[in-house]
Design a protein around this motif. Structure first.
Motif, short mmCIF file in Angstrom:
data_model
loop_
_atom_site.label_atom_id
_atom_site.label_comp_id
_atom_site.label_asym_id
_atom_site.label_seq_id
_atom_site.Cartn_x
_atom_site.Cartn_y
_atom_site.Cartn_z
N ILE A 223 3.88 1.67 -1.38
CA ILE A 223 4.45 1.50 -2.77
C ILE A 223 3.47 2.22 -3.73
CG2 ILE A 223 5.38 0.51 -4.70
CD1 ILE A 223 6.86 -1.24 -2.54
N ASN A 224 2.01 1.85 -3.74
CA ASN A 224 1.11 2.11 -4.48
C ASN A 224 0.90 3.64 -4.53
OD1 ASN A 224 0.61 -0.42 -5.45
ND2 ASN A 224 -0.85 -0.86 -4.01
N LEU A 225 1.20 4.40 -3.16
CA LEU A 225 1.11 5.73 -3.31
C LEU A 225 1.98 6.68 -4.29
CD1 LEU A 225 0.73 6.01 0.37
CD2 LEU A 225 -1.16 6.28 -1.16
N TYR A 226 3.15 5.93 -4.56
CA TYR A 226 4.24 6.46 -5.31
C TYR A 226 4.11 5.98 -6.81
CZ TYR A 226 6.40 7.96 -0.98
OH TYR A 226 6.63 8.41 0.34
N THR A 227 2.77 6.35 -7.45
CA THR A 227 2.67 6.21 -8.92
C THR A 227 3.23 7.40 -9.55
OG1 THR A 227 0.33 6.93 -8.78
CG2 THR A 227 0.68 4.81 -8.38
N ASP A 228 3.18 7.15 -10.97
CA ASP A 228 3.82 7.97 -11.77
C ASP A 228 3.01 9.13 -11.92
OD1 ASP A 228 6.00 6.37 -12.58
OD2 ASP A 228 5.10 5.55 -14.18
N GLU A 229 1.88 9.16 -11.82
CA GLU A 229 0.85 10.27 -11.82
C GLU A 229 0.90 11.05 -10.56
OE1 GLU A 229 -4.04 11.00 -12.26
OE2 GLU A 229 -3.19 8.93 -12.38
N ASN A 230 0.83 10.33 -9.45
CA ASN A 230 1.09 11.03 -8.07
C ASN A 230 2.22 11.94 -8.18
OD1 ASN A 230 -1.32 10.04 -7.35
ND2 ASN A 230 -0.67 8.56 -6.08
N ILE A 231 3.42 11.23 -8.55
CA ILE A 231 4.78 11.89 -8.53
C ILE A 231 4.78 13.19 -9.44
CG2 ILE A 231 7.23 11.86 -9.15
CD1 ILE A 231 7.05 8.86 -8.16
N ARG A 232 4.01 12.88 -10.69
CA ARG A 232 3.92 14.13 -11.60
C ARG A 232 3.13 15.18 -11.13
NH1 ARG A 232 2.52 11.35 -15.25
NH2 ARG A 232 0.27 11.55 -15.11
N GLN B 129 0.78 -1.19 -0.08
CA GLN B 129 0.09 -0.13 0.02
C GLN B 129 1.03 1.20 0.03
OE1 GLN B 129 -3.07 -0.12 2.91
NE2 GLN B 129 -3.42 -2.13 2.79
N ALA C 262 2.71 12.30 -3.95
CA ALA C 262 3.35 11.48 -3.37
C ALA C 262 3.71 11.84 -2.05
CB ALA C 262 4.54 10.90 -4.22
#
Length: 219
Positions: free
Chosen positions: A20-29, A18, A33
């Motif tokens: 790791i799932n917070l650090y998606t490409d969309e969240n980082i962009r 859970q 995150a």
């Protein structure tokens, strides 16, 4: 209704999946995150015990509320042997009490003595951890050094083999003097008024090239 609307907060951190799932490409962009936790400056609690950043890595027994059984300056090897012997003696005494006097109050005292001996043994072993860490790092670096030296030696051996193969290949080539002698018996090519060779070939070509061109023309 109130219980249904209450926010459930876990006292434990989220599982790794859970988190790791917070650090998606969309969240980082989108800068959504979670930020890394800030470093602790003063004190913190771990496993229910308070700790401070100024504390030693291995705290003294007195600061943990235990009575020291050995002096300040001692030989760890000898003290570990003594503690191991005392542990065995107290364990045999406890067994003797359980056999002959199971209801004796000395049973609790022996259990406390055994616990204190185990704490001292554990503490002395922990004092060897920095030395163990240094030795582990030294062994790892020596292993890496040996692996790199072996890799360089294997590369050098392959390089020597390649050089030998290239040397043998050059040695097996035909002698250029024989080719020059063969090319020297050919008739010169016709040269036009403009100074160019017939067929568009220049005068400064190598004799082997002339020989190849002559063979192709005769085919």
């Amino acid at each position: 209704m109130a219980n249904a609307e209450a926010i459930q907060v876990s006292s434990l951190p989220l599982p790794p999946a859970q988190y790791i799932n917070l650090y998606t490409d969309e969240n980082i962009r989108k800068n959504r995150a979670p930020k890394p936790p800030a470093p602790i400056q003063d004190s913190y609690t771990m496993f229910g015990s308070p700790f401070s950043n100024d504390d030693n890595i291995i705290r003294p027994l007195e600061s943990q509320g235990f009575k020291r059984l050995y002096p300040q300056h001692f030989d760890r090897r000898k003290e570990l042997k003594k503690l191991n012997h005392s542990l065995l003696v107290n364990f045999l005494d406890l067994i003797d009490l359980l056999v002959h006097y199971p209801d004796s109050p000395r049973r609790a005292e022996k259990i406390e003595d055994l616990s204190l001996l185990f704490v001292h043994i554990h503490h002395l072993l922990n004092e060897f951890r920095p030395h163990q860490a240094r030795e582990t790092l030294r062994v790892m670096m020596e292993l890496q050094k040996r692996q790199r030296i072996e890799t360089a030696q294997r590369f050098q051996n392959h390089l020597e083999k390649v050089r030998e193969m290239v040397k043998n290949a050059f040695a097996s080539l035909p002698d250029l003097t024989d080719s020059d002698r063969l090319a020297g018996g050919l008739e010169p090519m016709d040269v036009g008024e403009s100074g160019d060779l017939a067929g568009g070939r220049g005068e400064g070509c190598h004799p082997l090239d002339r020989l190849m061109c002559e063979i192709v023309d005769r085919m």
